[in-house]
Motif scaffolding. Structure first.
Motif, short mmCIF file in Angstrom:
data_model
loop_
_atom_site.label_atom_id
_atom_site.label_comp_id
_atom_site.label_asym_id
_atom_site.label_seq_id
_atom_site.Cartn_x
_atom_site.Cartn_y
_atom_site.Cartn_z
N LEU A 152 0.88 -1.16 0.00
CA LEU A 152 0.00 0.00 0.00
C LEU A 152 0.92 1.21 0.00
O LEU A 152 1.72 1.39 0.93
N THR A 153 0.84 2.04 -1.05
CA THR A 153 1.82 3.11 -1.25
C THR A 153 1.12 4.43 -1.57
O THR A 153 0.15 4.47 -2.32
N TYR A 154 1.67 5.51 -1.00
CA TYR A 154 1.27 6.87 -1.34
C TYR A 154 2.45 7.53 -2.06
O TYR A 154 3.60 7.45 -1.59
N ARG A 155 2.18 8.16 -3.22
CA ARG A 155 3.21 8.85 -3.99
C ARG A 155 2.80 10.30 -4.22
O ARG A 155 1.65 10.60 -4.52
N TYR A 156 3.79 11.17 -4.09
CA TYR A 156 3.61 12.58 -4.43
C TYR A 156 4.60 12.87 -5.56
O TYR A 156 5.81 12.72 -5.39
N LEU A 157 4.07 13.28 -6.73
CA LEU A 157 4.89 13.47 -7.93
C LEU A 157 4.81 14.91 -8.42
O LEU A 157 3.78 15.57 -8.27
N HIS A 158 5.88 15.34 -9.03
CA HIS A 158 5.88 16.61 -9.74
C HIS A 158 6.17 16.30 -11.20
O HIS A 158 7.14 15.62 -11.52
N GLN A 159 5.29 16.79 -12.09
CA GLN A 159 5.47 16.63 -13.53
C GLN A 159 5.72 17.99 -14.15
O GLN A 159 5.16 18.99 -13.72
N ASP A 160 6.54 18.02 -15.19
CA ASP A 160 6.88 19.29 -15.84
C ASP A 160 5.93 19.68 -16.96
O ASP A 160 6.28 20.46 -17.83
N PHE A 161 4.69 19.17 -16.97
CA PHE A 161 3.72 19.51 -18.02
C PHE A 161 3.28 20.96 -17.88
O PHE A 161 2.83 21.40 -16.83
N ASP A 162 3.41 21.71 -18.98
CA ASP A 162 2.98 23.11 -19.03
C ASP A 162 2.71 23.45 -20.50
O ASP A 162 3.61 23.85 -21.23
N GLU A 163 1.46 23.24 -20.95
CA GLU A 163 1.07 23.47 -22.34
C GLU A 163 -0.24 24.24 -22.38
O GLU A 163 -1.13 24.01 -21.56
N ARG A 164 -0.39 25.15 -23.35
CA ARG A 164 -1.63 25.91 -23.59
C ARG A 164 -2.23 26.48 -22.30
O ARG A 164 -3.41 26.31 -22.01
N ASP A 165 -1.42 27.10 -21.50
CA ASP A 165 -1.84 27.72 -20.25
C ASP A 165 -2.41 26.73 -19.23
O ASP A 165 -3.20 27.11 -18.37
N VAL A 166 -2.04 25.46 -19.34
CA VAL A 166 -2.43 24.45 -18.35
C VAL A 166 -1.15 23.81 -17.83
O VAL A 166 -0.25 23.46 -18.60
N GLU A 167 -1.08 23.70 -16.52
CA GLU A 167 0.10 23.14 -15.87
C GLU A 167 -0.36 22.09 -14.86
O GLU A 167 -1.38 22.26 -14.19
N ILE A 168 0.40 20.98 -14.78
CA ILE A 168 0.14 20.01 -13.72
C ILE A 168 0.92 20.50 -12.50
O ILE A 168 2.15 20.49 -12.50
N ASP A 169 0.19 20.96 -11.49
CA ASP A 169 0.82 21.48 -10.28
C ASP A 169 1.47 20.34 -9.49
O ASP A 169 2.61 20.44 -9.06
N TYR A 170 0.73 19.24 -9.28
CA TYR A 170 1.26 18.06 -8.61
C TYR A 170 0.37 16.86 -8.95
O TYR A 170 -0.76 17.02 -9.44
N THR A 171 0.88 15.68 -8.69
CA THR A 171 0.14 14.43 -8.87
C THR A 171 0.27 13.63 -7.59
O THR A 171 1.35 13.56 -7.00
N GLN A 172 -0.84 13.03 -7.16
CA GLN A 172 -0.83 12.15 -5.99
C GLN A 172 -1.42 10.80 -6.40
O GLN A 172 -2.38 10.75 -7.18
#
Length: 182
Positions: A152-172
């Motif tokens: 059983l795992t919890y992950r906190y990720l940062h992705q560098d997606f930044d296209e058309r004024d949309v950015e992935i701030d974080y992923t859980q």
């Protein structure tokens, strides 16, 4: 007596002595790794993933995720894993390698924590992008028997997606995996 050719053959060359010394040193350094108890595993799992999006065209990024993994555990303390994660929303594929330190609570349960690095493929707002990902993870492992375990795992990720004024701030991610050990 001896000819000069015979004398050259009987006296060790200095470079040969250095080579033997280097080989001996290499064997002494590699020996603990060769004697490490290594266990391999493969597994699959499911979970919940949330991508926090920022920007003008951002949408809800919550969805189920499915995962496949494989890796090895060294001396039951160090785990190295390669993982593929797929989320239908945004056609998101994550490929990453992770390292965990395992801390045994008893002979069946261990806590783990570590980091991961990899790449993510995202299709958000009509833009397909390959982006660098990095993150941290914590979890617990339960050994059912010598061949099977669950995580059983919890992950906190940062992705560098930044296209058309949309950015992935974080992923859980919160995932449960079943692993077969061999």
């Amino acid at each position: 007596m001896f000819s000069s050719e015979q004398e050259k053959l009987s006296i060790p060359d200095a470079s040969m002595s250095k080579g033997i010394g280097l080989m001996t040193l290499s064997l002494l350094l590699v020996s603990p790794i060769l004697h490490a108890k290594t266990e391999y595993f493969v597994g699959a799992g499911v979970g919940y993933q949330e991508d926090k999006l920022d920007g003008a065209n951002s949408t809800n990024g919550e969805d189920a995720t499915v995962l496949l993994n494989g890796g090895l555990t060294i001396n039951s303390e160090h785990r190295v894993t390669a993982t593929y994660s797929y989320k239908d929303k945004f056609s998101q594929s994550l490929f990453f390698a992770s390292y965990d330190y395992l801390y045994d609570i008893n002979n069946r349960v261990s806590l783990n924590g570590g980091f991961l690095l990899g790449v993510g493929y995202n299709d958000i707002v009509g833009e397909t992008s390959m982006d660098f990902i990095r993150g941290l993870q914590v979890g617990t492992t339960y050994h059912i028997n010598k061949d099977w375990s669950t995580d059983l795992t919890y992950r906190y990720l940062h992705q560098d997606f930044d296209e058309r004024d949309v950015e992935i701030d974080y992923t859980q991610q919160v995932v449960i995996m079943a692993n077969y050990h061999f």
